[in-house]
Design an enzyme around this catalytic site. Structure first.
Site, PDB file in Angstrom:
ATOM      1  N   LEU A 131      19.826 -31.663 -64.942  1.00 33.05           N
ATOM      2  CA  LEU A 131      18.946 -30.775 -65.703  1.00 33.05           C
ATOM      3  C   LEU A 131      19.204 -29.322 -65.295  1.00 33.05           C
ATOM      4  O   LEU A 131      19.455 -28.468 -66.148  1.00 33.05           O
ATOM      5  CB  LEU A 131      17.477 -31.144 -65.428  1.00 33.05           C
ATOM      6  CG  LEU A 131      16.410 -30.294 -66.115  1.00 33.05           C
ATOM      7  CD1 LEU A 131      16.434 -30.492 -67.624  1.00 33.05           C
ATOM      8  CD2 LEU A 131      15.008 -30.647 -65.583  1.00 33.05           C
ATOM      9  N   PRO A 134      22.830 -22.939 -62.947  1.00 38.24           N
ATOM     10  CA  PRO A 134      22.791 -21.767 -62.058  1.00 38.24           C
ATOM     11  C   PRO A 134      21.670 -20.790 -62.443  1.00 38.24           C
ATOM     12  O   PRO A 134      21.006 -20.234 -61.563  1.00 38.24           O
ATOM     13  CB  PRO A 134      24.171 -21.130 -62.248  1.00 38.24           C
ATOM     14  CG  PRO A 134      25.058 -22.268 -62.663  1.00 38.24           C
ATOM     15  CD  PRO A 134      24.188 -23.208 -63.447  1.00 38.24           C
ATOM     16  N   SER A 138      13.495 -23.392 -62.341  1.00 38.75           N
ATOM     17  CA  SER A 138      12.099 -23.650 -62.732  1.00 38.75           C
ATOM     18  C   SER A 138      11.953 -23.571 -64.248  1.00 38.75           C
ATOM     19  O   SER A 138      11.201 -24.335 -64.858  1.00 38.75           O
ATOM     20  CB  SER A 138      11.176 -22.629 -62.068  1.00 38.75           C
ATOM     21  OG  SER A 138      11.284 -22.719 -60.662  1.00 38.75           O
ATOM     22  N   GLN A 285      -6.303 -33.906 -24.778  1.00 38.08           N
ATOM     23  CA  GLN A 285      -7.017 -33.940 -26.055  1.00 38.08           C
ATOM     24  C   GLN A 285      -6.336 -33.058 -27.107  1.00 38.08           C
ATOM     25  O   GLN A 285      -6.329 -33.393 -28.289  1.00 38.08           O
ATOM     26  CB  GLN A 285      -8.469 -33.500 -25.850  1.00 38.08           C
ATOM     27  CG  GLN A 285      -9.356 -33.914 -26.999  1.00 38.08           C
ATOM     28  CD  GLN A 285     -10.792 -33.498 -26.798  1.00 38.08           C
ATOM     29  OE1 GLN A 285     -11.067 -32.331 -26.467  1.00 38.08           O
ATOM     30  NE2 GLN A 285     -11.707 -34.421 -26.984  1.00 38.08           N
ATOM     31  N   GLY A 347      10.515 -28.232 -26.085  1.00 37.45           N
ATOM     32  CA  GLY A 347      11.909 -27.756 -26.186  1.00 37.45           C
ATOM     33  C   GLY A 347      12.852 -28.855 -26.652  1.00 37.45           C
ATOM     34  O   GLY A 347      13.797 -28.596 -27.404  1.00 37.45           O
ATOM     35  N   GLU A 370      12.855 -31.422 -57.890  1.00 35.21           N
ATOM     36  CA  GLU A 370      12.044 -31.988 -58.987  1.00 35.21           C
ATOM     37  C   GLU A 370      10.871 -31.060 -59.325  1.00 35.21           C
ATOM     38  O   GLU A 370       9.775 -31.501 -59.676  1.00 35.21           O
ATOM     39  CB  GLU A 370      11.607 -33.419 -58.688  1.00 35.21           C
ATOM     40  CG  GLU A 370      12.829 -34.339 -58.621  1.00 35.21           C
ATOM     41  CD  GLU A 370      12.580 -35.779 -58.968  1.00 35.21           C
ATOM     42  OE1 GLU A 370      11.609 -36.073 -59.689  1.00 35.21           O
ATOM     43  OE2 GLU A 370      13.391 -36.609 -58.541  1.00 35.21           O
TER      44      GLU A 370
END
Ligand SMILES: Cc1cc2nc3c(=O)[nH]c(=O)nc-3n(C[C@H](O)[C@H](O)[C@H](O)COP(=O)(O)OP(=O)(O)OC[C@H]3O[C@@H](n4cnc5c(N)ncnc54)[C@H](O)[C@@H]3O)c2cc1C
Length: 385
Positions: A131, A134, A138, A285, A347, A370
């Site tokens: 679909l 370049p 959107s 915690q 790390g 998508e």
């Protein structure tokens, strides 16, 4: 009380649970051992394709009447989720086989279905979905690829960009302009084969993540194909492409979910082993709250995704909203959870000796393809429940 029929959540059946067990053990035994190498070398996960094909899990969505496993939308989600839990790149095999072939399933003639879904189900050829271009991402309806009728043939010219599994797939669903005056209603869909004269591919993109999944341009240079390769009626290609995404965004949600679960599972094990201040860091915690939040978000994403899969299976009228919501939410969760997993490993999490940095890089794409998550929000806003 609403009857079960009106209830949105889709509780996986025993069959679904059994499928998950099968896919998880296959993924851990045959896909996970290569995940780091595939990422490091940026190579196609052939081991995953072989293992998935041997177990008939490479394209589970193909209906039984065309020789497929006939898996429902939730079963397809479970396959993708479990593969993504160990290797996001490999999960694009079942996911993009669905994305590429769904236009044929939804809108193709019986002849087209027989011709292409059988080989896909047998593992003779994968499907890609073309679909994007370049200059048309959107705003996909702004595409320039042209198809011009010539007697009993169509001649295609143009460039498709960012095509997942390009070069590996045998079959390509290509959206092209057949009537430039009509914008989205002047776009038609076709099946193009890798072996068609005039089809070629660009160099693989060098990406942040999903490095094992080839992403390449597809060049169409005077590709002459028989007219019966058109999927559905002329001018319906864009509608088919969008309808396809309604169903397949749920598979991206599944991929995001799997990546997030993989990161949580790894972090959960690590915090029990790693000692600081004389005790496992799991005893703090501050660490427990992070794990609780990660698990909570994943569970919310899972419920939304499974409910969307149920809607996809039933063809509910609010599928467009729900598919976009599931993809958007689950991909944001995948990003948050994988960043937190890196944090929990300190790390060590920042190095390639541990898998969580790969998962963090892989998660990012689920917010982009998508339709970016901004586009999902546009889709949701236009289809508010
Ligand atoms: C690894 C990878 C694999 C892919 N696989 C496929 C594939 O197999 N087949 C295929 O067809 N495509 C594929 N894509 C393409 C993908 O779907 C597009 O990249 C995506 O739709 C965004 O398009 P774009 O990259 O042109 O970004 P643009 O459209 O240029 O967007 C740039 C930014 O602007 C924002 N934006 C744009 N319009 C609006 C708006 N109206 N409101 C708010 N924000 C907006 C976007 O959200 C984004 O943040 C793939 C992409 C990648 C990176």
């Amino acid at each position: 009380m609403a009857g079960n029929k009106d209830f949105d959540l889709y509780r996986p059946s025993e069959e679904h649970d059994e499928l998950r067990k099968v896919v998880r053990s296959l993924a851990e035994a045959k896909i996970a051992p290569f995940a780091a190498e595939v990422d490091e070398e940026g190579r196609f996960p052939q081991e995953a394709l072989d293992a998935l094909t041997a177990s008939d899990l490479h394209a589970v969505h193909v209906p039984e009447e065309f020789g497929g496993a006939g898996a429902d939308a939730l079963a397809t989600v479970i396959v993708i989720e479990e593969v993504a839990r160990v290797c996001a790149s490999s999960s694009l095999i079942p996911a993009v086989n669905k994305l590429g072939s769904l236009p044929v399933v939804l809108s193709g003639s019986d002849e087209l279905k027989k011709k292409y879904l059988g080989p896909l189900a047998k593992g003779e050829g994968m499907f890609s979905y073309c679909l994007s271009e370049p200059d048309a991402g959107s705003d996909a309806a702004g595409m320039k690829t042209r198809a011009v009728r010539d007697g009993d043939f169509w001649v295609l010219n143009g460039v498709k960009r960012w095509i997942t599994n390009a070069g590996v797939s045998e079959y390509y669903t290509v959206m092209a302009v057949t009537d430039p005056e009509k914008r989205s209603k002047g776009i038609s869909a076709f099946v193009v084969e890798k072996s068609d004269e005039g089809v070629s591919f660009g160099a693989p993109e060098k990406k942040l993540g999903i490095k094992g999944s080839p992403t390449r341009e597809v060049y169409l240079d005077n590709v002459r194909i028989p007219a019966d390769r058109m999927i559905g009626e002329e001018g319906t290609g864009f509608a088919t492409a969008m309808k396809t995404l309604d169903h397949t965004r749920i598979t991206i949600a599944a991929q995001a979910l799997g990546i997030a679960q993989g990161a949580l599972d790894y972090a959960k094990g690590y915090v029990q082993e790693r000692k600081q201040f004389g005790k496992p860091i799991a005893d703090f915690q501050g660490v427990q709250f992070m794990l609780a939040d990660m698990a909570m978000k994943i569970e919310a994403a899972r419920q939304l995704t499974y409910a969307a899969a149920a809607k996809s299976e039933r063809g509910d009228s609010d599928l467009t909203f729900q598919g976009a919501a599931a993809k958007c939410f689950a991909s944001d969760v995948a990003m948050e959870v994988t960043v937190d997993a890196v944090q929990l490993l300190g790390g060590y999490g920042y190095t390639r000796d541990y898998p969580v940095e790969r998962m963090m890089r892989d998660a990012k794409i689920t917010q982009i393809y998508e339709g970016t998550n901004q586009v999902q929000r546009i889709v949701m806003a236009r289809n508010l429940p």
